[in-house]
Design a protein around this motif. Sequence first.
Motif, mmCIF file in Angstrom:
data_model
loop_
_atom_site.group_PDB
_atom_site.id
_atom_site.type_symbol
_atom_site.label_atom_id
_atom_site.label_comp_id
_atom_site.label_asym_id
_atom_site.label_seq_id
_atom_site.Cartn_x
_atom_site.Cartn_y
_atom_site.Cartn_z
ATOM 1 N N SER A 42 1.303 -1.140 0.041
ATOM 2 C CA SER A 42 -0.164 0.624 -0.005
ATOM 3 C C SER A 42 0.689 1.024 0.330
ATOM 4 C CB SER A 42 -1.031 0.388 1.170
ATOM 5 O OG SER A 42 -0.459 0.476 2.025
ATOM 6 N N LEU A 43 0.217 2.741 -0.618
ATOM 7 C CA LEU A 43 1.272 3.475 -0.722
ATOM 8 C C LEU A 43 -0.108 4.855 -0.276
ATOM 9 C CD1 LEU A 43 3.585 5.494 -1.561
ATOM 10 C CD2 LEU A 43 2.353 6.209 -3.112
ATOM 11 N N SER A 44 0.129 5.672 1.012
ATOM 12 C CA SER A 44 -0.944 6.273 1.590
ATOM 13 C C SER A 44 -0.263 7.431 2.093
ATOM 14 C CB SER A 44 -1.840 5.519 2.726
ATOM 15 O OG SER A 44 -2.558 6.440 2.945
ATOM 16 N N GLY A 45 -0.856 8.218 1.323
ATOM 17 C CA GLY A 45 0.524 10.178 2.551
ATOM 18 C C GLY A 45 1.867 10.272 2.286
ATOM 19 N N GLY A 46 2.356 9.299 1.012
ATOM 20 C CA GLY A 46 3.225 9.801 0.546
ATOM 21 C C GLY A 46 4.196 7.888 1.338
ATOM 22 N N CYS A 47 3.297 7.499 1.696
ATOM 23 C CA CYS A 47 4.241 6.299 3.142
ATOM 24 C C CYS A 47 4.435 4.769 1.923
ATOM 25 C CB CYS A 47 3.970 6.105 4.515
ATOM 26 S SG CYS A 47 5.229 4.902 4.916
ATOM 27 N N ILE A 48 5.298 4.238 1.930
ATOM 28 C CA ILE A 48 4.443 3.131 0.890
ATOM 29 C C ILE A 48 4.975 2.539 2.174
ATOM 30 C CG2 ILE A 48 7.230 2.387 -0.201
ATOM 31 C CD1 ILE A 48 6.347 0.786 -2.435
ATOM 32 N N SER A 49 4.439 1.384 2.119
ATOM 33 C CA SER A 49 4.136 -0.466 3.256
ATOM 34 C C SER A 49 3.824 -1.268 2.435
ATOM 35 C CB SER A 49 3.315 -0.209 4.254
ATOM 36 O OG SER A 49 2.137 -0.400 3.976
ATOM 37 N N LEU A 50 4.557 -2.288 2.750
ATOM 38 C CA LEU A 50 4.718 -3.719 2.390
ATOM 39 C C LEU A 50 4.349 -4.556 3.938
ATOM 40 C CD1 LEU A 50 4.905 -5.577 -0.209
ATOM 41 C CD2 LEU A 50 7.458 -5.895 0.394
ATOM 42 N N THR A 51 2.951 -5.609 4.112
ATOM 43 C CA THR A 51 2.619 -5.772 5.281
ATOM 44 C C THR A 51 2.528 -8.173 4.937
ATOM 45 O OG1 THR A 51 1.140 -4.787 5.046
ATOM 46 C CG2 THR A 51 0.692 -6.894 6.618
ATOM 47 N N VAL A 52 3.960 -8.527 5.179
ATOM 48 C CA VAL A 52 3.658 -10.538 5.242
ATOM 49 C C VAL A 52 3.560 -10.624 6.276
ATOM 50 C CG1 VAL A 52 5.647 -11.430 4.179
ATOM 51 C CG2 VAL A 52 5.778 -8.916 3.478
ATOM 52 N N HIS A 53 2.357 -11.408 6.049
ATOM 53 C CA HIS A 53 1.944 -12.455 7.272
ATOM 54 C C HIS A 53 1.902 -11.855 8.246
ATOM 55 C CE1 HIS A 53 3.165 -16.358 5.003
ATOM 56 N NE2 HIS A 53 4.823 -15.818 5.212
ATOM 57 N N GLY A 54 1.304 -10.296 7.634
ATOM 58 C CA GLY A 54 0.445 -9.751 9.109
ATOM 59 C C GLY A 54 1.270 -8.794 9.953
ATOM 60 N N VAL A 58 7.468 -1.246 6.769
ATOM 61 C CA VAL A 58 8.037 0.457 5.470
ATOM 62 C C VAL A 58 9.820 0.728 5.539
ATOM 63 C CG1 VAL A 58 6.200 1.301 6.502
ATOM 64 C CG2 VAL A 58 8.584 1.931 7.820
ATOM 65 N N PRO A 59 9.650 0.968 4.865
ATOM 66 C CA PRO A 59 11.299 1.305 4.477
ATOM 67 C C PRO A 59 12.510 1.707 5.268
ATOM 68 C CG PRO A 59 10.364 2.317 2.940
ATOM 69 C CD PRO A 59 9.193 1.681 3.502
ATOM 70 N N ASP A 60 12.602 2.406 6.137
ATOM 71 C CA ASP A 60 12.869 2.453 7.520
ATOM 72 C C ASP A 60 12.622 1.423 8.122
ATOM 73 O OD1 ASP A 60 13.831 5.345 6.078
ATOM 74 O OD2 ASP A 60 11.355 6.611 7.552
ATOM 75 N N LEU A 99 11.301 -1.999 -2.707
ATOM 76 C CA LEU A 99 12.952 -1.335 -2.349
ATOM 77 C C LEU A 99 13.552 -0.435 -2.162
ATOM 78 C CD1 LEU A 99 12.697 -5.579 -3.572
ATOM 79 C CD2 LEU A 99 12.976 -4.651 -0.691
ATOM 80 N N ALA A 100 12.798 0.072 -3.709
ATOM 81 C CA ALA A 100 13.885 1.224 -3.703
ATOM 82 C C ALA A 100 14.215 2.704 -3.532
ATOM 83 C CB ALA A 100 13.675 2.216 -4.992
ATOM 84 N N GLN A 101 13.027 2.681 -1.587
ATOM 85 C CA GLN A 101 13.097 3.644 -1.162
ATOM 86 C C GLN A 101 14.561 2.912 -0.011
ATOM 87 O OE1 GLN A 101 9.439 5.493 0.102
ATOM 88 N NE2 GLN A 101 8.936 5.159 -1.707
ATOM 89 N N ILE A 102 14.901 1.768 -0.379
ATOM 90 C CA ILE A 102 15.108 1.467 0.969
ATOM 91 C C ILE A 102 17.491 1.624 0.618
ATOM 92 C CG2 ILE A 102 17.152 -0.687 2.208
ATOM 93 C CD1 ILE A 102 14.182 -1.823 1.276
ATOM 94 N N PRO A 103 17.969 2.105 0.799
ATOM 95 C CA PRO A 103 19.144 3.211 0.225
ATOM 96 C C PRO A 103 20.161 1.910 0.060
ATOM 97 C CG PRO A 103 18.637 4.350 2.875
ATOM 98 C CD PRO A 103 17.414 3.259 2.905
ATOM 99 N N ARG A 104 21.062 2.553 -1.158
ATOM 100 C CA ARG A 104 22.216 1.792 -1.753
ATOM 101 C C ARG A 104 23.140 0.589 -0.484
ATOM 102 N NH1 ARG A 104 23.354 1.743 -7.618
ATOM 103 N NH2 ARG A 104 24.821 -0.077 -7.502
ATOM 104 N N HIS A 105 23.182 1.260 0.475
ATOM 105 C CA HIS A 105 24.704 1.370 1.239
ATOM 106 C C HIS A 105 23.809 0.083 2.267
ATOM 107 C CE1 HIS A 105 22.211 4.315 4.038
ATOM 108 N NE2 HIS A 105 23.082 3.822 4.502
#
Length: 318
Positions: A42-54, A58-60, A99-105
């Motif tokens: 989901s993406l809401s309010g500019g924040c993307i999230s992924l829910t897996v097995h509940g 978020v990228p941070d 995944l693109a919002q996770i810094p490369r380092h």
Amino acid sequence: MILTLTNSEDATANYLIPVLEDAGIAVLRLNTDTLISNASASLSGGCISLTVHGHRLVPDDVANLWYRRPERLRLSGIDESPESRFAINEWSEAIEGFLAQIPRHRWMNHPAANVKASNKLEQLSTAKVLGLVTPGTLLTQDAATARRFAQQFDGLIIAKPLSNGYIERPSGNDSLIYTNLVQANDLAADDSEFASCPTLFQQYVRKQYDVRITAIDDTLHAVALYASGDDGQQRCDIRRNNMNDVVYQDIDLPSGVALAVRQLVKHYGLRFAAIDMAVDLDGNWVFFEVNPNGQWAWLDISAGMRIADSFVRAFSDV
């Protein structure tokens, strides 16, 4: 949180994840072959999230992303219709957007770094610039050129796959092409037998032993691998016989080799790499190739190398 991107059959992830968890490191494993049936994005309010097995992520939340062996996304129970392919493409875009919002380092390794480090011909050029010894190499589709190359090394040359050497067949009777010594009659063919694809030839290195170097961030693990061929000498390709007869020895790298290997890994932007070298009969350290996503767990299991401990340190330093 350590995010592991792999597949459900990955034995190396099966080995390392419990070690990380025993060290108190939280791990979330994403098996791409089963992910869709257990996830929502989901993406809401500019924040993307992924829910897996509940578990909502978020990228941070991702301190490190261990990019292991992800496979193609699959939609279970849905046929290969155009609509299902569309759904998979939409899922791919959503997950890549996350995944693109996770810094490369934070990646070990970022896919772009893996791609940059995956060409055997380019690796040889870079390794040589960095001061590593490399074998004489020829890529050709011309039989006469191959014969002249063999003459330079008194007929002692090898042929090896330019890609991964694995041939998958619908019948399941798959094949693995090893590195092989080239015999004189192999080069007696005319150009028609060479024309189907470029062939990689290299100077045959008479080895005291093979060396596998595993790099995790700035830590290098080096192990010598001993295995005799039919002639009693170090085997041309250590992988034959399923490596059941290999003898392992933990070794130290010469300072110049260690420096060059670290420079090579840094050049490609890698946090992990598996480097194949050998020590020849004159004591020279010869570079063959680097695999940015090579196997390593067998070295802990068979040789007691404790490479997993370096992953713990790397993933604890956040």
